[in-house]
Design an enzyme around this catalytic site. Structure first.
Site, PDB file in Angstrom:
ATOM      1  N   PRO A  10      57.782  43.731  38.609  1.00  0.00           N
ATOM      2  CA  PRO A  10      56.972  44.493  37.648  1.00  0.00           C
ATOM      3  C   PRO A  10      55.683  45.061  38.218  1.00  0.00           C
ATOM      4  O   PRO A  10      55.012  44.417  39.027  1.00  0.00           O
ATOM      5  CB  PRO A  10      56.665  43.458  36.554  1.00  0.00           C
ATOM      6  N   ASN A  11      55.384  46.268  37.771  1.00  0.00           N
ATOM      7  CA  ASN A  11      54.149  47.017  38.067  1.00  0.00           C
ATOM      8  C   ASN A  11      54.072  47.562  39.483  1.00  0.00           C
ATOM      9  O   ASN A  11      53.168  48.327  39.800  1.00  0.00           O
ATOM     10  CB  ASN A  11      52.905  46.159  37.768  1.00  0.00           C
ATOM     11  N   ARG A  18      47.229  53.126  41.275  1.00  0.00           N
ATOM     12  CA  ARG A  18      46.175  52.346  40.638  1.00  0.00           C
ATOM     13  C   ARG A  18      45.749  51.216  41.582  1.00  0.00           C
ATOM     14  O   ARG A  18      46.527  50.788  42.425  1.00  0.00           O
ATOM     15  CB  ARG A  18      46.660  51.705  39.316  1.00  0.00           C
ATOM     16  N   TYR A  23      45.887  46.691  46.308  1.00  0.00           N
ATOM     17  CA  TYR A  23      47.287  46.865  46.718  1.00  0.00           C
ATOM     18  C   TYR A  23      47.527  48.020  47.699  1.00  0.00           C
ATOM     19  O   TYR A  23      48.667  48.248  48.097  1.00  0.00           O
ATOM     20  CB  TYR A  23      48.168  47.025  45.470  1.00  0.00           C
ATOM     21  N   ASN A  74      60.042  41.425  46.484  1.00  0.00           N
ATOM     22  CA  ASN A  74      58.686  41.171  46.008  1.00  0.00           C
ATOM     23  C   ASN A  74      58.823  41.009  44.492  1.00  0.00           C
ATOM     24  O   ASN A  74      58.913  41.996  43.761  1.00  0.00           O
ATOM     25  CB  ASN A  74      57.740  42.321  46.337  1.00  0.00           C
ATOM     26  N   ALA A  77      54.591  39.602  39.594  1.00  0.00           N
ATOM     27  CA  ALA A  77      54.060  38.486  38.792  1.00  0.00           C
ATOM     28  C   ALA A  77      55.141  37.474  38.411  1.00  0.00           C
ATOM     29  O   ALA A  77      54.830  36.312  38.138  1.00  0.00           O
ATOM     30  CB  ALA A  77      53.378  39.033  37.546  1.00  0.00           C
ATOM     31  N   GLU A  98      61.035  36.496  50.703  1.00  0.00           N
ATOM     32  CA  GLU A  98      60.045  36.836  49.668  1.00  0.00           C
ATOM     33  C   GLU A  98      58.843  37.479  50.349  1.00  0.00           C
ATOM     34  O   GLU A  98      58.339  36.948  51.335  1.00  0.00           O
ATOM     35  CB  GLU A  98      59.614  35.532  48.974  1.00  0.00           C
ATOM     36  N   HIS A 100      54.942  39.609  49.739  1.00  0.00           N
ATOM     37  CA  HIS A 100      53.843  40.017  48.872  1.00  0.00           C
ATOM     38  C   HIS A 100      52.869  40.856  49.672  1.00  0.00           C
ATOM     39  O   HIS A 100      52.596  40.548  50.847  1.00  0.00           O
ATOM     40  CB  HIS A 100      53.102  38.798  48.303  1.00  0.00           C
ATOM     41  N   ARG A 107      44.145  34.060  46.386  1.00  0.00           N
ATOM     42  CA  ARG A 107      43.791  34.652  45.090  1.00  0.00           C
ATOM     43  C   ARG A 107      43.681  33.571  44.006  1.00  0.00           C
ATOM     44  O   ARG A 107      43.502  32.400  44.320  1.00  0.00           O
ATOM     45  CB  ARG A 107      44.803  35.751  44.753  1.00  0.00           C
TER      46      ARG A 107
HETATM   47  O1  CA2 Z   1      50.772  40.784  46.301  1.00  0.00           O
HETATM   48  C1  CA2 Z   1      51.855  41.050  45.759  1.00  0.00           C
HETATM   49  O2  CA2 Z   1      52.721  41.740  46.288  1.00  0.00           O
HETATM   50  C2  CA2 Z   1      52.124  40.557  44.334  1.00  0.00           C
HETATM   51  O3  CA2 Z   1      53.508  40.255  44.225  1.00  0.00           O
HETATM   52  C3  CA2 Z   1      51.746  41.701  43.418  1.00  0.00           C
HETATM   53  C4  CA2 Z   1      51.844  41.352  41.947  1.00  0.00           C
HETATM   54  C5  CA2 Z   1      51.071  40.080  41.655  1.00  0.00           C
HETATM   55  O4  CA2 Z   1      51.249  39.700  40.290  1.00  0.00           O
HETATM   56  C6  CA2 Z   1      51.488  38.938  42.543  1.00  0.00           C
HETATM   57  O5  CA2 Z   1      50.690  37.815  42.246  1.00  0.00           O
HETATM   58  C7  CA2 Z   1      51.320  39.302  43.996  1.00  0.00           C
HETATM   59  C8  CA2 Z   1      51.260  42.466  41.082  1.00  0.00           C
HETATM   60  C9  CA2 Z   1      51.857  43.800  41.348  1.00  0.00           C
HETATM   61  C10 CA2 Z   1      51.052  44.816  40.604  1.00  0.00           C
HETATM   62  O6  CA2 Z   1      51.062  46.006  41.329  1.00  0.00           O
HETATM   63  C11 CA2 Z   1      50.153  46.943  40.999  1.00  0.00           C
HETATM   64  C12 CA2 Z   1      50.077  48.018  41.840  1.00  0.00           C
HETATM   65  C13 CA2 Z   1      49.160  49.000  41.584  1.00  0.00           C
HETATM   66  C14 CA2 Z   1      48.346  48.915  40.474  1.00  0.00           C
HETATM   67  C15 CA2 Z   1      48.427  47.836  39.623  1.00  0.00           C
HETATM   68  C16 CA2 Z   1      49.346  46.847  39.880  1.00  0.00           C
END
Ligand code: CA2
Length: 146
Positions: A10-11, A18, A23, A74, A77, A98, A100, A107
Site C-alpha cells: 500500500p501507498n 509525495r 521515500y 515490499n 505498512a 523482503e 524496504h 524509525r
Molecule cells: O520503507 C519502506 O519501504 C516501507 O515499507 C514503506 C511503507 C512503511 O509503512 C513501512 O513501514 C516501510 C510506507 C510506504 C508509503 O509510501 C509512500 C510513498 C510516497 C508518499 C507517501 C507514502
C-alpha cells in the site's frame, strides 16, 4: 530463465510524488525499469504488481505457486500488521526477499517488527530505491545457489 514476481504494498504507488524526504524522488515506474534491466543482466524475468489491498496482495502471492521461482516484496505498512501475507508466503513456499526503502529499525517502534521476516530468505532495508536492486541480486543469487 528464472521467473520472479515483484510485489509492492500500500501507498507505494505514491513514490516520487509525495514525501520525497523519506521515500526519495524515484517513482515506482523508475524503480521497476531499473529492476527489469537488472533482471536481464541476471538472466531473470520479472512481473510487477502493486496494490493497496491486502486481499489482492494475498491473491498475487497465491498465484505465484507453480508459476514463479522467487518473490521480491515490499509489503509496505502490511509488513507490521499482516498475518495473511505472511501465511500466503509460507503457504506457497517460494523463496521470498523482503525489501524496504527506509531503515524500518531506525524509525518508530511499531515499524521494528516484521511479520514477513520470519518467512523470508532475508530482509534488505535502508538503501532507498537501491534496496530493491540489492534484494533482486540477493534473491537471484539465492535461487542459483551462490
Ligand atoms: O520503507 C519502506 O519501504 C516501507 O515499507 C514503506 C511503507 C512503511 O509503512 C513501512 O513501514 C516501510 C510506507 C510506504 C508509503 O509510501 C509512500 C510513498 C510516497 C508518499 C507517501 C507514502
Amino acid at each position: 530463465m528464472i521467473k520472479l514476481q515483484v510485489i509492492h504494498g500500500p501507498n507505494l504507488n505514491l513514490l516520487g510524488l509525495r514525501e520525497p524526504a523519506i521515500y526519495g524522488n524515484q517513482t515506482l515506474a523508475d524503480i521497476e525499469q531499473t529492476l527489469v534491466a537488472e533482471a536481464e543482466m541476471l538472466a531473470a524475468t520479472l512481473s510487477c504488481f502493486q496494490s493497496n489491498s491486502e486481499g489482492a496482495l494475498v491473491d498475487c502471492i497465491q498465484a505465484t505457486f507453480g508459476q514463479k521461482d522467487g518473490i521480491l516484496i515490499n509489503p509496505g505498512a502490511y509488513t507490521h500488521t499482516s498475518v495473511a501475507i505472511r501465511d500466503a508466503i509460507a503457504a506457497v513456499g517460494i523463496p521470498t526477499v523482503e525489501v524496504h526503502l527506509s531503515n524500518i529499525h531506525q524509525r518508530e517502534a511499531f515499524r521494528h517488527h516484521s511479520y514477513i521476516a520470519a518467512v523470508a530468505v532475508g530482509q534488505i532495508c535502508g538503501f532507498g530505491a537501491d534496496s530493491y536492486r540489492l534484494g533482486l541480486q540477493a534473491l537471484v543469487r539465492h535461487l542459483k545457489g551462490c
